[in-house]
Motif scaffolding. Structure first.
Motif, PDB file in Angstrom:
ATOM      1  N   ASP A  77      35.799  45.776  46.086  1.00 40.03           N
ATOM      2  CA  ASP A  77      36.535  44.510  45.961  1.00 40.03           C
ATOM      3  C   ASP A  77      36.837  43.915  47.333  1.00 40.03           C
ATOM      4  OD1 ASP A  77      36.474  44.757  43.237  1.00 40.03           O
ATOM      5  OD2 ASP A  77      38.562  45.398  43.025  1.00 40.03           O
TER       6      ASP A  77
ATOM      7  N   SER B  50      38.282  40.614  42.786  1.00 42.85           N
ATOM      8  CA  SER B  50      39.448  41.368  42.324  1.00 42.85           C
ATOM      9  C   SER B  50      39.162  41.880  40.918  1.00 42.85           C
ATOM     10  CB  SER B  50      40.701  40.492  42.333  1.00 42.85           C
ATOM     11  OG  SER B  50      41.819  41.225  41.879  1.00 42.85           O
ATOM     12  N   THR B  51      38.845  43.152  40.828  1.00 41.32           N
ATOM     13  CA  THR B  51      38.534  43.757  39.532  1.00 41.32           C
ATOM     14  C   THR B  51      39.818  44.168  38.827  1.00 41.32           C
ATOM     15  OG1 THR B  51      36.458  44.627  40.435  1.00 41.32           O
ATOM     16  CG2 THR B  51      37.244  45.575  38.367  1.00 41.32           C
TER      17      THR B  51
END
Length: 250
Positions: A105, A111-112
């Motif tokens: 990320d 943004s996971t």
């Protein structure tokens, strides 16, 4: 790692290394005592009232009774050290999967969202891959040393050449499989199944061996080595794969 506030990941493997060391000492001690409980009755009490030959036999028996626990300890420690890296890889799978995702990320600027199910899936796959790699490494190691020992029965003078060569070869084999475990976290996130991941990492043997070599060298440092190797090499695997992806796109 420090710039992006990932240094707290060092705490978890450090705690695991201490627990593993304490647990291994307790288990080895109990195992040795259990085995000696069956062996000790065969030695009996020392009796030095017989002939000189009987006295020598009794002394040899006493020496063996003292040496066997020591040998069992050495063998147990050797086995533990051989599988310890994979124990760490299995136990650290959830942390390493999460760290790999966080690093990705940061590199990609995405943004996971956190998913416990996905994390558990990644950790389970990481554990299975680590166990698979352990079996492969031990099988190849036994095969190499078995062949070397067989060859030295007929050509014993080659021990000074074949011994070091076999040790170097075994080191690179183990490094390849350690690196394999680290790179598979990235491949799993890229939606590669196990067969596809195996094929991909075979094409990146030098990278896998390089990562695994650093992992092995850092792992030799007592306690803190486990933290340094598992965290830094997990991050390094993500960076390396990311750079390869960028180069392919470019």
């Amino acid at each position: 790692m420090f710039r992006h506030r990932l240094s707290h990941y060092l705490i978890y493997p450090l705690a695991i290394s201490i627990l593993l060391a304490m647990g291994s000492v307790v288990l080895i001690n109990r195992g040795v005592n259990f085995i000696m409980g069956f062996i000790n009755p065969y030695f009996g009490d020392t009796k030095m009232s017989g002939s000189w030959w009987e006295n020598i036999i009794e002394l040899l028996k006493d020496s063996a009774a003292l040496a066997i626990p020591f040998i069992l300890w050495l063998l147990s420690i050797y086995v533990f050290l051989r599988i310890n890296k994979y124990l760490v890889l299995v136990l650290m799978s959830p942390m390493m999967a999460l760290l790999s995702e966080k690093t990705c990320d940061i590199l990609t600027g995405t943004s996971t969202p956190f998913s416990l199910n996905q994390l558990m899936h990644d950790a389970f796959r990481g554990s299975i891959i680590s166990l698979r790699n352990l079996i492969m490494e031990l099988s190849l190691t036994l095969l190499i040393w078995g062949f070397i020992l067989l060859l030295m029965l007929f050509l014993p003078f080659l021990i000074f050449i074949l011994g070091p060569l076999a040790s170097i070869l075994v080191f690179f084999i183990s490094s390849y499989y350690y690196g394999f475990s680290l790179l598979d976290y990235v491949n799993e996130r890229n939606q590669l199944n196990v067969k596809e991941s195996i094929r991909d990492i075979r094409n990146l043997r030098s990278l896998s061996i390089g990562l695994g070599s650093i992992f092995s060298i850092l792992f030799m440092v007592p306690f803190i080595g486990i933290a340094l190797s598992s965290v830094t090499c997990t991050i390094a695997a993500v960076i390396a794969k990311h750079q390869l992806t960028v180069e392919e796109i470019g």
